[in-house]
Scaffold this motif. Structure first.
Motif, PDB file in Angstrom:
ATOM      1  N   CYS A   1      40.892  50.704  30.098  1.00  0.00           N
ATOM      2  CA  CYS A   1      39.870  49.654  30.029  1.00  0.00           C
ATOM      3  C   CYS A   1      38.794  50.042  29.021  1.00  0.00           C
TER       4      CYS A   1
ATOM      5  N   GLU B   1      39.610  40.531  40.147  1.00  0.00           N
ATOM      6  CA  GLU B   1      38.569  40.905  41.102  1.00  0.00           C
ATOM      7  C   GLU B   1      37.195  40.940  40.439  1.00  0.00           C
ATOM      8  N   LEU B   2      37.179  41.199  39.144  1.00  0.00           N
ATOM      9  CA  LEU B   2      35.921  41.256  38.407  1.00  0.00           C
ATOM     10  C   LEU B   2      35.579  39.918  37.748  1.00  0.00           C
TER      11      LEU B   2
ATOM     12  N   CYS C   1      37.837  40.413  31.470  1.00  0.00           N
ATOM     13  CA  CYS C   1      36.848  39.817  32.373  1.00  0.00           C
ATOM     14  C   CYS C   1      35.450  39.979  31.792  1.00  0.00           C
TER      15      CYS C   1
ATOM     16  N   PHE D   1      31.524  40.544  33.449  1.00  0.00           N
ATOM     17  CA  PHE D   1      30.878  40.846  34.720  1.00  0.00           C
ATOM     18  C   PHE D   1      29.451  41.339  34.497  1.00  0.00           C
TER      19      PHE D   1
ATOM     20  N   ALA E   1      26.321  44.020  35.583  1.00  0.00           N
ATOM     21  CA  ALA E   1      25.998  45.329  36.152  1.00  0.00           C
ATOM     22  C   ALA E   1      24.577  45.706  35.737  1.00  0.00           C
TER      23      ALA E   1
ATOM     24  N   ALA F   1      28.219  49.794  35.145  1.00  0.00           N
ATOM     25  CA  ALA F   1      29.388  49.017  34.737  1.00  0.00           C
ATOM     26  C   ALA F   1      30.642  49.890  34.742  1.00  0.00           C
TER      27      ALA F   1
ATOM     28  N   LEU G   1      31.749  50.676  38.318  1.00  0.00           N
ATOM     29  CA  LEU G   1      32.388  49.510  38.938  1.00  0.00           C
ATOM     30  C   LEU G   1      33.826  49.367  38.464  1.00  0.00           C
ATOM     31  N   VAL G   2      34.042  49.513  37.173  1.00  0.00           N
ATOM     32  CA  VAL G   2      35.397  49.395  36.624  1.00  0.00           C
ATOM     33  C   VAL G   2      36.303  50.492  37.177  1.00  0.00           C
TER      34      VAL G   2
ATOM     35  N   THR H   1      37.229  49.847  40.805  1.00  0.00           N
ATOM     36  CA  THR H   1      38.140  48.711  40.935  1.00  0.00           C
ATOM     37  C   THR H   1      39.550  49.085  40.497  1.00  0.00           C
TER      38      THR H   1
END
Length: 327
Positions: free
Chosen positions: A260, A288-289, A300, A302, A304, A310, A313-314, A317
């Motif tokens: 990612c 989900e994001l 995505c 999102f 943060a 950020a 979170l990634v 997930t």
């Protein structure tokens, strides 16, 4: 199903005199080339066709596409009989044009991402088995018996090659190869396209790439994540468009199955671009994001608090959804 949809689409196009074309926000080569190819075909039919987008072309895009054809920003839907979107899976991805697109009485969407409800167009052809939207446009143009000349073949080949990463992605199939062969025979400028797509980088892009590689984190010996901040863009005089290949580039690392690249586009706003090797599904991670896409290529947007939040979170997930996919 395809012929039925193509018949409806063909009839709508023939009835229309003025047509507006759109692709998704932060367009890639497939989005742009699909739009340009359809525009070229429509003008050959004698239609008034206009291209709309949110931003100017980056430098290496300008070697293949004419920026003067683009209308950037303002749009009045009442000036057009028909609106067509290409490579756009949902209304959010149409950005500032979304509201008018939904309200228009004649709309068509052509897309190859997983179907996302509610359907945003009156007529839609969506086929996730196509590796690029350019292939769908190619089939539609052939269905409508529009002659594919050198210029049109080149537009279509740009999207096919870029979205398959030069025929390296696992979602390519017999149709992808046959399409590429046919476009080559019809005069597509393959060498020029290959240089623009794979062999042309500005020094500013290389500086950003250096930062990106220095910030790659290998997590759990299974996946890799890297982050580009607004400060990085400022320092290198680059933009988000210069990050298009980063998530794919990381997949070349041995024993890394999911990647990612995280890009900061505002103080609290971030983009995530996910890629996976065969057998892994990143679409559920992106979903989900708040995003979506293909199993091996998804994205995505999102929110943060900051870049480090950020990234956390990634990572969390990916960990959550990668557990059930471990080989």
């Amino acid at each position: 199903m395809k012929n039925k949809a193509f018949k409806q689409i063909s009839e709508s196009i023939k009835k229309a005199n003025s047509i507006a074309l759109f692709c998704h926000i932060s367009p890639d080569f497939d989005a742009y080339s699909s739009m340009y190819a359809l525009h070229y075909a429509l003008t050959k039919m004698g239609k008034k066709a206009d291209l709309y987008t949110h931003e100017k072309l980056k430098s290496n895009y300008k070697t293949l596409l004419d920026e003067k054809l683009l209308h950037i920003g303002g749009f009045e839907s009442q000036n057009y009989d028909l609106l067509i979107s290409v490579d756009v899976p949902n209304i959010k991805r149409l950005g500032i044009y979304g509201e008018q697109f939904l309200a228009h009485e004649n709309t068509i969407m052509l897309d190859h991402h997983l179907k996302e409800l509610p359907q945003m167009a009156k007529i839609a052809y969506i086929d996730k088995d196509f590796s690029s939207c350019a292939e769908i446009v190619y089939d539609l143009i052939k269905y409508m018996k529009i002659k594919i000349d050198k210029a049109l073949a080149s537009y279509l080949y740009i999207g096919l090659s870029s979205d398959t990463h030069s025929f390296r992605n696992s979602n390519i199939n017999e149709h992808s190869y046959m399409c590429g062969l046919e476009l080559y025979k019809l005069g597509a400028e393959v060498n020029k396209i290959n240089v623009a797509l794979y062999k042309q980088r500005r020094k500013e892009e290389l500086a950003l790439q250096k930062i990106f590689y220095n910030q790659i984190e290998m997590i759990d010996n299974k996946f890799a994540v890297s982050l580009i901040t607004m400060e990085d863009f400022k320092k290198t005089k680059t933009s988000k468009q210069d990050c298009e290949t980063f998530s794919t580039d990381m997949l070349s690392y041995e024993n890394i199955f999911v990647t990612c690249s995280i890009v900061q586009r505002g103080e609290n706003n971030f983009d995530g671009s996910f890629r996976a090797k065969p057998g892994y599904d990143v679409s559920i991670i992106a979903s989900e994001l708040g995003g979506g896409g293909h199993k091996e290529a998804s994205g995505c947007k999102f929110i943060a608090k900051n870049p480090q939040s950020a990234k956390k979170l990634v990572i969390s997930t990916i960990r959550k959804h990668l557990k059930g996919q471990e080989k």
